[in-house]
Design an enzyme around this catalytic site. Structure first.
Site, PDB file in Angstrom:
ATOM      1  N   GLY A  51       0.842  -1.184   0.000  1.00  0.00           N
ATOM      2  CA  GLY A  51       0.000   0.000   0.000  1.00  0.00           C
ATOM      3  C   GLY A  51       0.878   1.234   0.000  1.00  0.00           C
ATOM      4  N   GLN A  56       3.369   9.751   0.862  1.00  0.00           N
ATOM      5  CA  GLN A  56       4.597   8.960   0.975  1.00  0.00           C
ATOM      6  C   GLN A  56       5.527   9.163  -0.218  1.00  0.00           C
ATOM      7  OE1 GLN A  56       2.456   5.139   2.269  1.00  0.00           O
ATOM      8  NE2 GLN A  56       4.499   5.025   3.208  1.00  0.00           N
ATOM      9  N   CYS A 100       6.239   0.064   7.557  1.00  0.00           N
ATOM     10  CA  CYS A 100       5.872   1.208   6.726  1.00  0.00           C
ATOM     11  C   CYS A 100       7.047   1.574   5.837  1.00  0.00           C
ATOM     12  CB  CYS A 100       5.504   2.386   7.626  1.00  0.00           C
ATOM     13  SG  CYS A 100       5.034   3.869   6.718  1.00  0.00           S
ATOM     14  N   LEU A 101       6.759   1.846   4.579  1.00  0.00           N
ATOM     15  CA  LEU A 101       7.815   2.242   3.653  1.00  0.00           C
ATOM     16  C   LEU A 101       8.481   3.548   4.072  1.00  0.00           C
ATOM     17  CD1 LEU A 101       6.020   1.389   0.275  1.00  0.00           C
ATOM     18  CD2 LEU A 101       7.665  -0.009   1.558  1.00  0.00           C
ATOM     19  N   HIS A 142      -4.158   1.552   7.633  1.00  0.00           N
ATOM     20  CA  HIS A 142      -2.814   2.130   7.638  1.00  0.00           C
ATOM     21  C   HIS A 142      -2.716   3.279   6.624  1.00  0.00           C
ATOM     22  CE1 HIS A 142       1.715   1.533   7.908  1.00  0.00           C
ATOM     23  NE2 HIS A 142       1.616   2.198   6.767  1.00  0.00           N
ATOM     24  N   GLU A 143      -3.217   3.041   5.404  1.00  0.00           N
ATOM     25  CA  GLU A 143      -3.112   4.067   4.358  1.00  0.00           C
ATOM     26  C   GLU A 143      -4.019   5.264   4.645  1.00  0.00           C
ATOM     27  OE1 GLU A 143      -0.570   3.817   2.575  1.00  0.00           O
ATOM     28  OE2 GLU A 143      -0.233   1.706   3.008  1.00  0.00           O
ATOM     29  N   HIS A 146      -2.285   7.434   7.057  1.00  0.00           N
ATOM     30  CA  HIS A 146      -1.285   8.284   6.394  1.00  0.00           C
ATOM     31  C   HIS A 146      -1.916   9.576   5.901  1.00  0.00           C
ATOM     32  CE1 HIS A 146       2.628   6.444   6.171  1.00  0.00           C
ATOM     33  NE2 HIS A 146       2.124   5.282   5.791  1.00  0.00           N
TER      34      HIS A 146
END
Length: 178
Positions: A51, A56, A100-101, A142-143, A146
């Site tokens: 995702g 991000q 997380c990226l 999660h997204e 963000h």
């Protein structure tokens, strides 16, 4: 459906202001939005994520993409513009490892509801709904976090968060570099 080829962009790391504030609603549905979504898919793939939210890759817009399995291992590949997260009334939490990226190299256990869904629109302004179970439910939450300026580490006790962020600062970036 014909899709554009995307160009991977660098992943924004924890601490960048765009990650720590609510993203702007999308009001223009044009070629630039379509290209952003294509670039987001390419960036997510390059970083080996499931995702990715627009902030991000440094873009202040309420958009996210997913390529994530649900509890039946069915992969859901989708994007949502201006998502609204819907959680079950029974908020029984499942604790699982999350990463997380934008916080590379570390993971932590986080409790989240086992199901969720998002509503919103696609790149053309058409209504969409994505129902999530398993990892997909976690990914949708999660997204959406963000896009609200919240990262999973912000849900952790401060001592644990500081330790993880210190370790992450030493980790190499994921995806493409500047």
């Amino acid at each position: 459906m014909q899709t554009r080829a995307g160009t991977p962009r660098p992943i924004t790391r924890y601490g960048e202001p765009v990650l720590h504030r609510r993203c702007a609603e999308v009001t223009v549905f044009d070629d630039a939005l379509e290209q952003l979504i294509a670039d987001m898919f390419a960036s997510m793939a390059a970083a080996e994520g499931v995702g990715l939210a627009a902030n991000q890759i440094g873009v202040d817009a309420r958009v996210f993409v997913v390529d994530c399995p649900d509890e039946t291992e069915t992969h859901v590949v989708a994007h949502v513009v201006n998502p609204v997260l819907h959680l079950p009334e029974d908020r029984g939490l499942e604790v699982d490892s999350e990463g997380c990226l934008s916080v590379p190299g570390v993971r932590a256990d986080v409790g989240r509801p086992v199901t969720s869904y998002v509503t919103g629109v696609d790149m053309h302004g058409e209504p969409v709904r994505i129902d999530g179970t398993g990892l997909l439910a976690r990914c949708l939450q999660h997204e959406t976090d963000h896009l609200d300026g919240l990262l999973y580490v912000d849900r952790l006790p401060i001592k644990q968060r500081k330790k993880l962020l210190s370790r992450s600062a030493e980790a190499p970036a994921v995806g493409v570099s500047d």
